[in-house]
Design an enzyme around this catalytic site. Structure first.
Site, PDB file in Angstrom:
ATOM      1  N   TYR A 156       0.832  -1.211   0.000  1.00  0.00           N
ATOM      2  CA  TYR A 156       0.000   0.000   0.000  1.00  0.00           C
ATOM      3  C   TYR A 156       0.870   1.266   0.000  1.00  0.00           C
ATOM      4  O   TYR A 156       0.508   2.289  -0.573  1.00  0.00           O
ATOM      5  CB  TYR A 156      -0.971  -0.026   1.190  1.00  0.00           C
ATOM      6  N   LYS A 163      -3.122   8.591   2.346  1.00  0.00           N
ATOM      7  CA  LYS A 163      -4.338   8.490   3.174  1.00  0.00           C
ATOM      8  C   LYS A 163      -4.119   9.167   4.542  1.00  0.00           C
ATOM      9  O   LYS A 163      -5.062   9.742   5.101  1.00  0.00           O
ATOM     10  CB  LYS A 163      -4.762   7.033   3.355  1.00  0.00           C
ATOM     11  N   LEU A 195     -11.838  -1.216  -9.045  1.00  0.00           N
ATOM     12  CA  LEU A 195     -10.808  -0.919 -10.040  1.00  0.00           C
ATOM     13  C   LEU A 195      -9.532  -0.410  -9.353  1.00  0.00           C
ATOM     14  O   LEU A 195      -8.420  -0.831  -9.667  1.00  0.00           O
ATOM     15  CB  LEU A 195     -11.361   0.151 -10.981  1.00  0.00           C
TER      16      LEU A 195
HETATM   17  N1  LIG Z   1     -11.631  -0.484  -2.532  1.00  0.00           N
HETATM   18  C1  LIG Z   1     -11.131  -0.476  -1.313  1.00  0.00           C
HETATM   19  O1  LIG Z   1     -10.758  -1.508  -0.757  1.00  0.00           O
HETATM   20  C2  LIG Z   1     -11.018   0.827  -0.572  1.00  0.00           C
HETATM   21  C3  LIG Z   1     -10.861   0.797   0.829  1.00  0.00           C
HETATM   22  C4  LIG Z   1     -10.776   1.999   1.520  1.00  0.00           C
HETATM   23  C5  LIG Z   1     -10.815   3.193   0.824  1.00  0.00           C
HETATM   24  N2  LIG Z   1     -10.958   3.196  -0.541  1.00  0.00           N
HETATM   25  C6  LIG Z   1     -11.005   4.486  -1.227  1.00  0.00           C
HETATM   26  O2  LIG Z   1     -12.273   4.660  -1.837  1.00  0.00           O
HETATM   27  C7  LIG Z   1     -12.147   5.633  -2.862  1.00  0.00           C
HETATM   28  C8  LIG Z   1     -12.835   5.122  -4.109  1.00  0.00           C
HETATM   29  O3  LIG Z   1     -12.093   4.046  -4.667  1.00  0.00           O
HETATM   30  P1  LIG Z   1     -12.744   2.686  -5.151  1.00  0.00           P
HETATM   31  O4  LIG Z   1     -12.089   1.600  -4.385  1.00  0.00           O
HETATM   32  O5  LIG Z   1     -14.207   2.774  -5.181  1.00  0.00           O
HETATM   33  O6  LIG Z   1     -12.159   2.536  -6.625  1.00  0.00           O
HETATM   34  P2  LIG Z   1     -12.646   3.097  -8.045  1.00  0.00           P
HETATM   35  O7  LIG Z   1     -11.546   2.754  -8.975  1.00  0.00           O
HETATM   36  O8  LIG Z   1     -13.992   2.568  -8.376  1.00  0.00           O
HETATM   37  O9  LIG Z   1     -12.754   4.664  -7.820  1.00  0.00           O
HETATM   38  C9  LIG Z   1     -11.641   5.515  -7.864  1.00  0.00           C
HETATM   39  C10 LIG Z   1     -12.109   6.763  -8.581  1.00  0.00           C
HETATM   40  O10 LIG Z   1     -11.099   7.774  -8.541  1.00  0.00           O
HETATM   41  C11 LIG Z   1     -11.237   8.502  -9.735  1.00  0.00           C
HETATM   42  N3  LIG Z   1     -10.063   9.325 -10.006  1.00  0.00           N
HETATM   43  C12 LIG Z   1      -8.746   8.970 -10.006  1.00  0.00           C
HETATM   44  N4  LIG Z   1      -7.987  10.021 -10.380  1.00  0.00           N
HETATM   45  C13 LIG Z   1      -8.832  11.072 -10.614  1.00  0.00           C
HETATM   46  C14 LIG Z   1      -8.670  12.420 -11.048  1.00  0.00           C
HETATM   47  N5  LIG Z   1      -7.464  12.916 -11.349  1.00  0.00           N
HETATM   48  N6  LIG Z   1      -9.772  13.204 -11.161  1.00  0.00           N
HETATM   49  C15 LIG Z   1     -11.009  12.713 -10.891  1.00  0.00           C
HETATM   50  N7  LIG Z   1     -11.237  11.431 -10.493  1.00  0.00           N
HETATM   51  C16 LIG Z   1     -10.160  10.627 -10.360  1.00  0.00           C
HETATM   52  C17 LIG Z   1     -11.436   7.419 -10.789  1.00  0.00           C
HETATM   53  O11 LIG Z   1     -11.951   7.947 -11.987  1.00  0.00           O
HETATM   54  C18 LIG Z   1     -12.416   6.500 -10.058  1.00  0.00           C
HETATM   55  O12 LIG Z   1     -13.743   6.886 -10.355  1.00  0.00           O
HETATM   56  C19 LIG Z   1     -10.658   5.886  -3.020  1.00  0.00           C
HETATM   57  O13 LIG Z   1     -10.297   7.038  -2.281  1.00  0.00           O
HETATM   58  C20 LIG Z   1     -10.051   4.666  -2.369  1.00  0.00           C
HETATM   59  O14 LIG Z   1      -8.731   4.878  -1.901  1.00  0.00           O
HETATM   60  C21 LIG Z   1     -11.058   2.040  -1.243  1.00  0.00           C
END
Ligand SMILES: NC(=O)c1ccc[n+]([C@@H]2O[C@H](COP(=O)([O-])OP(=O)(O)OC[C@H]3O[C@@H](n4cnc5c(N)ncnc54)[C@H](O)[C@@H]3O)[C@@H](O)[C@H]2O)c1
Length: 254
Positions: A156, A163, A195
């Site tokens: 990570y 984060k 993704l």
């Molecule tokens: N999936 C997990 O296990 C998890 C756990 C904890 C936190 N998160 C956090 O949740 C949030 C959403 O991620 P997710 O897991 O749903 O994945 P995801 O890939 O579905 O979403 C990530 C989003 O970030 C957007 N993005 C990236 N760069 C960008 C930019 N320059 N401008 C605008 N948009 C941008 C992408 O287009 C995408 O829609 C993130 O902050 C991620 O770190 C995810």
């Protein structure tokens, strides 16, 4: 169905596809009566979003790495909707090379990109929203974080540091925007296959280990995260300020 968010207009940033955490948030908020606006990163991501929402009128392009793009999108939102009641910021990115091996693999450029898109963007977005007087009183900003901010999770790496910066940004923003009735909080979600997660080296192991460490060995879902997001957006949460709420089915405890 319910009316927790009736008469609230909420901007959702970060739906890439049906697996996105932002989509779980959107679904639950809509069921609670919210009127939703969405931003997408670029044309390529617009198609998938349009398939999900079926309504092009509520979609706007916004690349959070670009101040002009944020300004343009938010001015357009102001013109179309007037004031809004909340923003879900569910956005993160780090170059793939940052998400494998050891932290000493980090590069200056990769670190900057990760911190810029994943942490500074929350400040950038809040700043423009305040400058344009886009937010109602009360309003709520919710971002998504992960426990890699406080623990050294395999691969990570730089994203964990981003984060940590994001969670700290939540506290400073909460302090400074509170006087305008704007609450800022983060949800620390458990690992979910999206993704973004597939960019992490060894993500299958990470997902499996996380699942095994939940209290019932079932991974948390995007709808469960969405439930907490809906609560934080609602007026039931006016006393929750600058906090990080874990929605990971207990993984951070065990
Ligand atoms: N999936 C997990 O296990 C998890 C756990 C904890 C936190 N998160 C956090 O949740 C949030 C959403 O991620 P997710 O897991 O749903 O994945 P995801 O890939 O579905 O979403 C990530 C989003 O970030 C957007 N993005 C990236 N760069 C960008 C930019 N320059 N401008 C605008 N948009 C941008 C992408 O287009 C995408 O829609 C993130 O902050 C991620 O770190 C995810």
């Amino acid at each position: 169905m319910g009316d927790l968010l009736a008469n609230k207009t909420i901007l959702v940033m970060g739906v890439a596809n049906r697996r996105s955490i932002a989509w779980g948030c959107a679904q639950v908020m809509q069921e609670q009566g919210a009127n939703l606006i969405y931003t997408y990163q670029n044309e390529r991501l617009k198609k998938g979003l349009l398939k999900l929402t079926g309504d092009e009128a509520s979609l706007l392009e916004c690349d959070v790495a670009d101040d002009n793009s944020i300004a343009q999108a938010f001015s357009e939102i102001k013109t179309r909707y007037g004031k809004i009641d909340g923003i879900v910021h569910a956005i993160a990115y780090a170059p793939k090379a940052e998400l494998e091996g050891e932290i000493t693999n980090a590069t200056r450029a990769g670190f900057q990109t990760a911190l810029d898109v994943s942490a500074y963007s929350l400040i950038a977005v809040s700043k423009v929203a305040m400058e344009l007087e886009l937010l109602n009183d009360p309003a709520s900003l919710v971002t998504l974080t992960y426990m890699g901010s406080t623990r050294a999770i395999p691969s990570y790496n730089t994203m964990g540091i981003a984060k940590a910066a994001l969670e700290s940004s939540v506290r400073y923003l909460a302090r400074d925007l509170g006087k305008f009735g704007v609450r800022v909080n983060a949800i620390s979600a458990g690992a979910i296959k999206t993704l973004a997660v597939t960019g992490i080296k060894g993500h299958s192991d990470l997902l499996e280990i996380s699942k095994q460490r939940t209290v019932d060995q079932e991974a948390v879902t995007i709808r469960e995260v969405g439930g907490t997001c809906a609560f934080l957006m609602s007026d039931l949460a006016t006393g929750v300020v600058g906090d990080v709420i874990y929605v990971d089915k207990g993984v951070h405890l065990i």
